[in-house]
Design a protein around this motif. Structure first.
Motif, mmCIF file in Angstrom:
data_model
loop_
_atom_site.group_PDB
_atom_site.id
_atom_site.type_symbol
_atom_site.label_atom_id
_atom_site.label_comp_id
_atom_site.label_asym_id
_atom_site.label_seq_id
_atom_site.Cartn_x
_atom_site.Cartn_y
_atom_site.Cartn_z
ATOM 1 N N GLY A 183 -5.027 -22.518 -20.541
ATOM 2 C CA GLY A 183 -6.079 -23.416 -20.093
ATOM 3 C C GLY A 183 -7.402 -22.990 -20.692
ATOM 4 N N TYR A 184 -8.481 -23.676 -20.301
ATOM 5 C CA TYR A 184 -9.815 -23.356 -20.798
ATOM 6 C C TYR A 184 -10.759 -23.082 -19.633
ATOM 7 N N VAL A 185 -11.422 -21.933 -19.678
ATOM 8 C CA VAL A 185 -12.499 -21.633 -18.744
ATOM 9 C C VAL A 185 -13.799 -22.006 -19.453
ATOM 10 N N ILE A 186 -14.474 -23.047 -18.964
ATOM 11 C CA ILE A 186 -15.663 -23.580 -19.635
ATOM 12 C C ILE A 186 -16.887 -23.329 -18.757
ATOM 13 N N SER A 187 -17.867 -22.638 -19.298
ATOM 14 C CA SER A 187 -19.092 -22.353 -18.550
ATOM 15 C C SER A 187 -20.311 -22.727 -19.384
ATOM 16 N N VAL A 188 -21.315 -23.304 -18.719
ATOM 17 C CA VAL A 188 -22.577 -23.663 -19.362
ATOM 18 C C VAL A 188 -23.715 -23.092 -18.521
ATOM 19 N N ARG A 189 -24.677 -22.459 -19.172
ATOM 20 C CA ARG A 189 -25.820 -21.868 -18.482
ATOM 21 C C ARG A 189 -27.118 -22.195 -19.215
ATOM 22 N N GLU A 190 -28.216 -22.153 -18.465
ATOM 23 C CA GLU A 190 -29.517 -22.288 -19.101
ATOM 24 C C GLU A 190 -29.729 -21.115 -20.050
ATOM 25 N N LYS A 191 -30.280 -21.377 -21.210
ATOM 26 C CA LYS A 191 -30.540 -20.294 -22.150
ATOM 27 C C LYS A 191 -31.588 -19.342 -21.585
ATOM 28 N N THR A 192 -32.574 -19.904 -20.906
ATOM 29 C CA THR A 192 -33.595 -19.099 -20.241
ATOM 30 C C THR A 192 -33.363 -19.159 -18.736
ATOM 31 N N GLY A 193 -33.132 -18.028 -18.127
ATOM 32 C CA GLY A 193 -32.896 -17.988 -16.689
ATOM 33 C C GLY A 193 -31.442 -17.792 -16.318
ATOM 34 N N ASP A 194 -30.529 -18.180 -17.212
ATOM 35 C CA ASP A 194 -29.096 -17.943 -17.035
ATOM 36 C C ASP A 194 -28.504 -18.662 -15.826
ATOM 37 N N LYS A 195 -29.112 -19.754 -15.389
ATOM 38 C CA LYS A 195 -28.587 -20.524 -14.265
ATOM 39 C C LYS A 195 -27.343 -21.290 -14.686
ATOM 40 N N ALA A 196 -26.286 -21.231 -13.848
ATOM 41 C CA ALA A 196 -25.045 -21.942 -14.148
ATOM 42 C C ALA A 196 -25.259 -23.447 -14.031
ATOM 43 N N LEU A 197 -24.676 -24.211 -14.974
ATOM 44 C CA LEU A 197 -24.862 -25.664 -15.017
ATOM 45 C C LEU A 197 -23.522 -26.383 -15.131
ATOM 46 N N ILE A 198 -22.525 -25.957 -14.365
ATOM 47 C CA ILE A 198 -21.191 -26.532 -14.518
ATOM 48 C C ILE A 198 -20.905 -27.648 -13.521
ATOM 49 N N LYS A 199 -21.800 -27.864 -12.524
ATOM 50 C CA LYS A 199 -21.543 -28.867 -11.496
ATOM 51 C C LYS A 199 -22.653 -29.912 -11.457
ATOM 52 N N ASN A 200 -22.336 -31.028 -10.789
ATOM 53 C CA ASN A 200 -23.317 -32.076 -10.499
ATOM 54 C C ASN A 200 -24.059 -32.552 -11.741
ATOM 55 N N PHE A 201 -23.301 -32.950 -12.753
ATOM 56 C CA PHE A 201 -23.922 -33.508 -13.945
ATOM 57 C C PHE A 201 -24.683 -34.776 -13.574
ATOM 58 N N ASN A 202 -25.691 -35.110 -14.357
ATOM 59 C CA ASN A 202 -26.501 -36.287 -14.075
ATOM 60 C C ASN A 202 -25.638 -37.548 -14.050
ATOM 61 N N LYS A 203 -25.982 -38.472 -13.167
ATOM 62 C CA LYS A 203 -25.193 -39.678 -12.939
ATOM 63 C C LYS A 203 -24.971 -40.450 -14.237
ATOM 64 N N GLY A 204 -23.720 -40.852 -14.446
ATOM 65 C CA GLY A 204 -23.379 -41.617 -15.638
ATOM 66 C C GLY A 204 -23.249 -40.788 -16.897
ATOM 67 N N LYS A 205 -23.295 -39.456 -16.761
ATOM 68 C CA LYS A 205 -23.241 -38.561 -17.923
ATOM 69 C C LYS A 205 -21.989 -37.679 -17.848
ATOM 70 N N GLU A 206 -20.850 -38.285 -17.924
ATOM 71 C CA GLU A 206 -19.609 -37.530 -17.817
ATOM 72 C C GLU A 206 -19.233 -36.878 -19.146
ATOM 73 N N VAL A 207 -18.591 -35.737 -19.030
ATOM 74 C CA VAL A 207 -18.096 -35.023 -20.203
ATOM 75 C C VAL A 207 -16.773 -35.655 -20.634
ATOM 76 N N LEU A 208 -16.605 -35.842 -21.927
ATOM 77 C CA LEU A 208 -15.348 -36.358 -22.463
ATOM 78 C C LEU A 208 -14.561 -35.189 -23.041
ATOM 79 N N MET A 209 -13.334 -35.005 -22.553
ATOM 80 C CA MET A 209 -12.505 -33.895 -23.021
ATOM 81 C C MET A 209 -11.152 -34.400 -23.502
ATOM 82 N N THR A 210 -10.709 -33.832 -24.601
ATOM 83 C CA THR A 210 -9.393 -34.131 -25.151
ATOM 84 C C THR A 210 -8.665 -32.821 -25.389
ATOM 85 N N PHE A 211 -7.528 -32.652 -24.742
ATOM 86 C CA PHE A 211 -6.715 -31.452 -24.921
ATOM 87 C C PHE A 211 -5.511 -31.787 -25.800
#
Length: 286
Positions: A183-211
């Motif tokens: 599987g894939y462990v996918i993590s996104v963080r702010e470059k400054t501050g290192d805050k995790a950004l993996i939840k609650n994406f902005n409305k209508g802005k879904e990630v498209l993934m193809t495995f």
């Protein structure tokens, strides 16, 4: 193991009943030749009534899992599988499940031997930085694709950093959910501050993934291609949660879906008729 029961005298009272893990499931894991024991292999097990256990093999390829015997025979049926990644060349292995019945009074129950199957090379970890307002897109080394649209992340920061880490070990199994390959462990963080950004994406802005997957990974474990579906691991419920809307391209060996968050993702075979959590209606399979 916990059992919740309502009190016979009060409808709003819940009685918590604990079961001691006094039974051990023991067995051995062997390499693809069926003869060579494999040490430090991750072994995962689950029962029909929702118990889970996991551990690793010792130098002789032996594992021992402490579990609780259930009151009903149904809950004493366990399914066990193993996963292993070579430290030398990143070759990953996974096994078909073996069953084990712990009904009875034996303190130690011996399960059938587990034989690993080679599933190919584990892709390298992918790390990158990007500008949030421009989004991010990457085709991974195995042909999988992740696309984050512009301004999708819930942050005021201008830049973010992403890590996409393939993982085959430490992925737990659920009843009815057989993990395949990695599987894939996918993590996104702010470059400054290192805050995790993996939840609650902005409305209508879904990630498209193809495995992508290989036919050999599917047939090698006796899986029907039509039953493949993507899922993410929920830490809240400690279980895999299936994606309801997705498409399968059998010719290109691809599973495509959209998601409003990032976490640990995987694809596994699922027969919706046998699992009430899966809706019986699915999008057309192409």
């Amino acid at each position: 193991m916990r059992n919740l029961k309502r009190s016979p005298t009060r409808e709003d009272e819940v009685v918590l009943k604990l079961r001691e893990a006094e039974t051990s499931i023991e067995g051995k894991v062997f390499a693809t030749d069926g003869k060579t024991p494999v040490k430090n292999t991750f072994v995962s097990a689950y029962s029909n009534d929702g118990q889970k256990a996991h551990g690793r093999t010792d130098i002789s390829g032996k594992y021992s899992l402490k579990v609780a015997r259930a009151e009903a025979d149904y809950g004493n049926i366990w399914s066990i599988s193993a996963a292993y990644k070579s430290r030398e060349d990143s070759t990953c292995h996974r096994s078909p499940e073996v069953g084990c019945d712990i009904s009875g009074t034996d303190e130690v129950v011996t399960a059938k031997d587990i034989t690993l199957k080679e599933m190919g090379k584990l892709p390298a970890v992918d790390t990158d930085e990007f500008i949030v307002e421009k989004g991010w897109s990457r085709t991974l080394s195995d042909g999988s694709v992740i696309q984050i649209p512009p301004d999708a992340l819930p942050t005021k920061g201008r830049e973010a950093k992403i890590v996409v880490e393939p993982q085959t070990e430490e992925l737990l199994t659920n009843a009815g959910d057989v993990l395949v390959n990695y599987g894939y462990v996918i993590s996104v963080r702010e470059k400054t501050g290192d805050k995790a950004l993996i939840k609650n994406f902005n409305k209508g802005k879904e990630v498209l993934m193809t495995f992508r997957y290989e036919d050999s990974n599917v047939t090698g474990l006796g899986i029907k291609e039509a039953n493949i579906r993507p899922a993410y691991f929920s830490e809240a419920s400690n279980s895999w949660q299936p994606v309801k809307s997705f498409t399968i391209d059998k010719e290109a060996n691809k599973v495509t879906f959209r998601a409003s968050h990032l976490s640990t993702w995987h694809w596994w075979p699922q027969n919706p008729v046998n699992n009430p959590r899966i809706p019986l209606t699915q999008p057309p399979v192409t």
